[in-house]
Design a protein around this motif. Structure first.
Motif, PDB file in Angstrom:
ATOM      1  N   UNK A   1     -37.325  10.008  33.050  1.00  9.88           N
ATOM      2  CA  UNK A   1     -36.565  11.201  32.619  1.00  9.88           C
ATOM      3  C   UNK A   1     -35.157  11.454  33.244  1.00  9.88           C
ATOM      4  N   UNK A   2     -34.897  10.650  34.353  1.00  7.89           N
ATOM      5  CA  UNK A   2     -33.516  10.774  34.768  1.00  7.89           C
ATOM      6  C   UNK A   2     -32.658   9.966  34.014  1.00  7.89           C
ATOM      7  N   UNK A   3     -33.254   8.871  33.294  1.00  2.00           N
ATOM      8  CA  UNK A   3     -32.323   8.158  32.504  1.00  2.00           C
ATOM      9  C   UNK A   3     -32.014   8.683  31.079  1.00  2.00           C
ATOM     10  N   UNK A   4     -32.721   9.754  30.843  1.00  5.50           N
ATOM     11  CA  UNK A   4     -32.476  10.172  29.425  1.00  5.50           C
ATOM     12  C   UNK A   4     -32.139  11.780  29.284  1.00  5.50           C
ATOM     13  N   UNK A   5     -32.448  12.361  30.616  1.00  6.05           N
ATOM     14  CA  UNK A   5     -32.239  13.850  30.490  1.00  6.05           C
ATOM     15  C   UNK A   5     -31.314  14.125  31.585  1.00  6.05           C
ATOM     16  N   UNK A   6     -30.266  15.057  31.409  1.00  2.00           N
ATOM     17  CA  UNK A   6     -29.209  15.566  31.899  1.00  2.00           C
ATOM     18  C   UNK A   6     -29.194  16.915  32.501  1.00  2.00           C
ATOM     19  N   UNK A   7     -29.964  17.756  31.979  1.00  2.00           N
ATOM     20  CA  UNK A   7     -30.188  19.216  32.394  1.00  2.00           C
ATOM     21  C   UNK A   7     -31.366  19.704  32.140  1.00  2.00           C
ATOM     22  N   UNK A   8     -31.746  20.860  32.859  1.00  2.00           N
ATOM     23  CA  UNK A   8     -33.193  21.649  32.559  1.00  2.00           C
ATOM     24  C   UNK A   8     -32.822  22.997  32.278  1.00  2.00           C
ATOM     25  N   UNK A   9     -33.422  23.876  31.356  1.00  2.00           N
ATOM     26  CA  UNK A   9     -33.044  24.858  30.650  1.00  2.00           C
ATOM     27  C   UNK A   9     -33.747  25.911  31.680  1.00  2.00           C
TER      28      UNK A   9
END
Length: 198
Positions: free
Chosen positions: A18-26
């Motif tokens: 997830x760190x590799x493909x996700x930059x933020x959390x709603x």
């Protein structure tokens, strides 16, 4: 040696992915999904080694994982932002009026980075946001303490030490007004010893 299941290790790998493909959390619920994988699953794997698998073990690991990871997020908010990552929930940023342009730091640092940072540039609403997240982390530390009971409690010394070290780190960060854009805030030798003693 410890007959560990692979499930928790696979969860950890999923979290790293997830760190590799996700930059933020709603939302915080979305962030918890991530924190469970990169932190709570680590705790569950450690509890398999410690020998505590039943009772409140899963809930304890979950609470400690959330508490420690949220402490890391608070400490590393500017470091992460420099990499284009914002782990603080976007709806929390909105609630406190902290704008997110390309990164959270653009609001706080007026488009400059750590080199020119001055404590007076920390907006009040940013500090309030961080206090809110710190209070949330403390609720998880408290919740974990309430779950540690029964004959296996004596096996949890290393987990208690880790939780105290991170809890004390959170206190130190807050005592410094969440001024975390400079050198990474750490506990010194005496503070670590005190945490172990406590």
């Amino acid at each position: 040696t410890f007959s560990m299941g692979k499930e928790n290790l696979l969860l950890i790998l999923e979290g790293v992915g997830m760190d590799a493909r996700k930059k933020e959390y709603a939302s915080f619920e979305e962030l918890k999904h991530y924190m469970y994988r990169v932190a709570s699953a680590v705790g569950l794997a450690c509890l398999e080694i410690i020998g505590w698998r039943g009772g409140n073990a899963a809930a304890y690991a979950q609470q400690i994982g959330y508490a420690v990871q949220l402490t890391n997020i608070i400490r590393d908010v500017f470091e992460d932002a420099a990499l284009g990552r914002v782990y603080l929930p976007l709806n929390d940023l909105k609630r406190f009026g902290v704008e997110r342009s390309d990164t959270i730091t653009r609001t706080v640092l007026n488009s400059e980075w750590v080199v020119s940072f001055n404590n007076s540039l920390y907006p009040d609403n940013f500090v309030e946001l961080m206090r809110f997240e710190a209070a949330r982390a403390r609720e998880f530390y408290s919740g974990a303490r309430g779950l540690a009971a029964g004959p296996e409690k004596k096996n949890l010394l290393s987990a208690f030490i880790m939780a105290q070290v991170y809890s004390d780190l959170l206190d130190k960060i807050e005592a410094r007004g969440f001024a975390t854009a400079g050198p990474r805030i750490r506990l010194n030798g005496f503070e670590k010893f005190r945490a172990v003693y406590r």
